[in-house]
Design a protein around this motif. Sequence first.
Motif, PDB file in Angstrom:
ATOM      1  N   LEU A  14       0.817  -1.207   0.000  1.00 49.53           N
ATOM      2  CA  LEU A  14       0.000   0.000   0.000  1.00 49.53           C
ATOM      3  C   LEU A  14       0.855   1.263   0.000  1.00 49.53           C
ATOM      4  O   LEU A  14       0.518   2.256  -0.654  1.00 49.53           O
ATOM      5  N   ARG A  15       1.991   1.231   0.694  1.00 47.69           N
ATOM      6  CA  ARG A  15       2.915   2.370   0.663  1.00 47.69           C
ATOM      7  C   ARG A  15       3.441   2.585  -0.757  1.00 47.69           C
ATOM      8  O   ARG A  15       3.484   3.720  -1.254  1.00 47.69           O
ATOM      9  N   ALA A  16       3.819   1.493  -1.419  1.00 42.60           N
ATOM     10  CA  ALA A  16       4.332   1.596  -2.789  1.00 42.60           C
ATOM     11  C   ALA A  16       3.267   2.155  -3.726  1.00 42.60           C
ATOM     12  O   ALA A  16       3.565   3.013  -4.573  1.00 42.60           O
ATOM     13  N   ALA A  17       2.021   1.715  -3.562  1.00 42.73           N
ATOM     14  CA  ALA A  17       0.931   2.224  -4.403  1.00 42.73           C
ATOM     15  C   ALA A  17       0.705   3.713  -4.146  1.00 42.73           C
ATOM     16  O   ALA A  17       0.522   4.501  -5.085  1.00 42.73           O
ATOM     17  N   ARG A  18       0.718   4.103  -2.879  1.00 45.55           N
ATOM     18  CA  ARG A  18       0.527   5.514  -2.532  1.00 45.55           C
ATOM     19  C   ARG A  18       1.609   6.379  -3.168  1.00 45.55           C
ATOM     20  O   ARG A  18       1.331   7.416  -3.780  1.00 45.55           O
ATOM     21  N   LYS A  19       2.845   5.929  -3.057  1.00 48.27           N
ATOM     22  CA  LYS A  19       3.962   6.705  -3.613  1.00 48.27           C
ATOM     23  C   LYS A  19       3.903   6.749  -5.137  1.00 48.27           C
ATOM     24  O   LYS A  19       4.201   7.778  -5.745  1.00 48.27           O
ATOM     25  N   GLN A  20       3.493   5.641  -5.747  1.00 48.16           N
ATOM     26  CA  GLN A  20       3.388   5.607  -7.209  1.00 48.16           C
ATOM     27  C   GLN A  20       2.329   6.599  -7.691  1.00 48.16           C
ATOM     28  O   GLN A  20       2.472   7.203  -8.754  1.00 48.16           O
ATOM     29  N   LEU A  21       1.287   6.784  -6.885  1.00 49.80           N
ATOM     30  CA  LEU A  21       0.241   7.749  -7.223  1.00 49.80           C
ATOM     31  C   LEU A  21       0.617   9.178  -6.834  1.00 49.80           C
ATOM     32  O   LEU A  21      -0.123  10.119  -7.105  1.00 49.80           O
ATOM     33  N   GLY A  22       1.763   9.344  -6.186  1.00 50.96           N
ATOM     34  CA  GLY A  22       2.239  10.661  -5.797  1.00 50.96           C
ATOM     35  C   GLY A  22       1.462  11.276  -4.639  1.00 50.96           C
ATOM     36  O   GLY A  22       1.381  12.497  -4.521  1.00 50.96           O
ATOM     37  N   LEU A  23       0.903  10.426  -3.787  1.00 46.63           N
ATOM     38  CA  LEU A  23       0.129  10.901  -2.642  1.00 46.63           C
ATOM     39  C   LEU A  23       0.966  10.905  -1.370  1.00 46.63           C
ATOM     40  O   LEU A  23       1.787  10.011  -1.164  1.00 46.63           O
ATOM     41  N   THR A  24       0.722  11.893  -0.527  1.00 47.81           N
ATOM     42  CA  THR A  24       1.311  11.884   0.809  1.00 47.81           C
ATOM     43  C   THR A  24       0.395  11.081   1.728  1.00 47.81           C
ATOM     44  O   THR A  24      -0.766  10.802   1.388  1.00 47.81           O
ATOM     45  N   GLN A  25       0.887  10.738   2.897  1.00 50.69           N
ATOM     46  CA  GLN A  25       0.042  10.037   3.863  1.00 50.69           C
ATOM     47  C   GLN A  25      -1.184  10.876   4.235  1.00 50.69           C
ATOM     48  O   GLN A  25      -2.299  10.343   4.271  1.00 50.69           O
ATOM     49  N   PRO A  26      -1.038  12.186   4.506  1.00 47.43           N
ATOM     50  CA  PRO A  26      -2.233  12.986   4.802  1.00 47.43           C
ATOM     51  C   PRO A  26      -3.241  13.040   3.645  1.00 47.43           C
ATOM     52  O   PRO A  26      -4.448  13.022   3.865  1.00 47.43           O
ATOM     53  N   GLN A  27      -2.749  13.105   2.413  1.00 44.22           N
ATOM     54  CA  GLN A  27      -3.655  13.117   1.259  1.00 44.22           C
ATOM     55  C   GLN A  27      -4.434  11.809   1.157  1.00 44.22           C
ATOM     56  O   GLN A  27      -5.642  11.809   0.893  1.00 44.22           O
ATOM     57  N   LEU A  28      -3.751  10.687   1.359  1.00 40.32           N
ATOM     58  CA  LEU A  28      -4.426   9.389   1.301  1.00 40.32           C
ATOM     59  C   LEU A  28      -5.419   9.261   2.440  1.00 40.32           C
ATOM     60  O   LEU A  28      -6.536   8.768   2.249  1.00 40.32           O
ATOM     61  N   ALA A  29      -5.039   9.705   3.618  1.00 42.84           N
ATOM     62  CA  ALA A  29      -5.948   9.646   4.766  1.00 42.84           C
ATOM     63  C   ALA A  29      -7.227  10.419   4.473  1.00 42.84           C
ATOM     64  O   ALA A  29      -8.337   9.929   4.734  1.00 42.84           O
ATOM     65  N   LEU A  30      -7.100  11.596   3.902  1.00 42.06           N
ATOM     66  CA  LEU A  30      -8.262  12.411   3.563  1.00 42.06           C
ATOM     67  C   LEU A  30      -9.129  11.716   2.514  1.00 42.06           C
ATOM     68  O   LEU A  30     -10.358  11.657   2.644  1.00 42.06           O
ATOM     69  N   ALA A  31      -8.500  11.165   1.494  1.00 40.79           N
ATOM     70  CA  ALA A  31      -9.250  10.493   0.424  1.00 40.79           C
ATOM     71  C   ALA A  31      -9.985   9.258   0.935  1.00 40.79           C
ATOM     72  O   ALA A  31     -11.069   8.933   0.456  1.00 40.79           O
ATOM     73  N   VAL A  40      -0.219   5.607   8.819  1.00 39.01           N
ATOM     74  CA  VAL A  40       1.118   5.301   9.351  1.00 39.01           C
ATOM     75  C   VAL A  40       1.152   3.879   9.897  1.00 39.01           C
ATOM     76  O   VAL A  40       2.063   3.091   9.581  1.00 39.01           O
ATOM     77  N   ASP A  41       0.156   3.529  10.708  1.00 34.39           N
ATOM     78  CA  ASP A  41       0.101   2.183  11.291  1.00 34.39           C
ATOM     79  C   ASP A  41      -0.083   1.112  10.223  1.00 34.39           C
ATOM     80  O   ASP A  41       0.537   0.048  10.279  1.00 34.39           O
ATOM     81  N   LEU A  42      -0.927   1.377   9.244  1.00 36.12           N
ATOM     82  CA  LEU A  42      -1.170   0.415   8.162  1.00 36.12           C
ATOM     83  C   LEU A  42       0.112   0.155   7.385  1.00 36.12           C
ATOM     84  O   LEU A  42       0.478  -1.002   7.131  1.00 36.12           O
TER      85      LEU A  42
END
Length: 86
Positions: A14-31, A40-42
């Motif tokens: 999931l971290r790799a997917a988030r980074k590939q999409l160019g998202l920060t952790q806060p952006q993903l959390a909001l989405a 962070v825990d995930l």
Amino acid sequence: MSSIRTTGQLGDALRAARKQLGLTQPQLALAAGVGVRFIVDLEAGKPTLRLENVLRVIDALGGELQLIGLPSAAPEDQREGNDHGA
């Protein structure tokens, strides 16, 4: 497709997917409608996270969960122990 057998492997994927999409952790959390601490825990592989929220994060990343190698589920009205309408 990745074969995931541990919470750590899920977090890494999931971290790799988030980074590939160019998202920060806060952006993903909001989405996903979850807190940043949850992301962070995930990504750290914490084993006691709420499945509903994990699925929301996967959906927010454009993914889906597929179970492979398990028997197919019966239609909902044919499942054993379903008392709806009877």
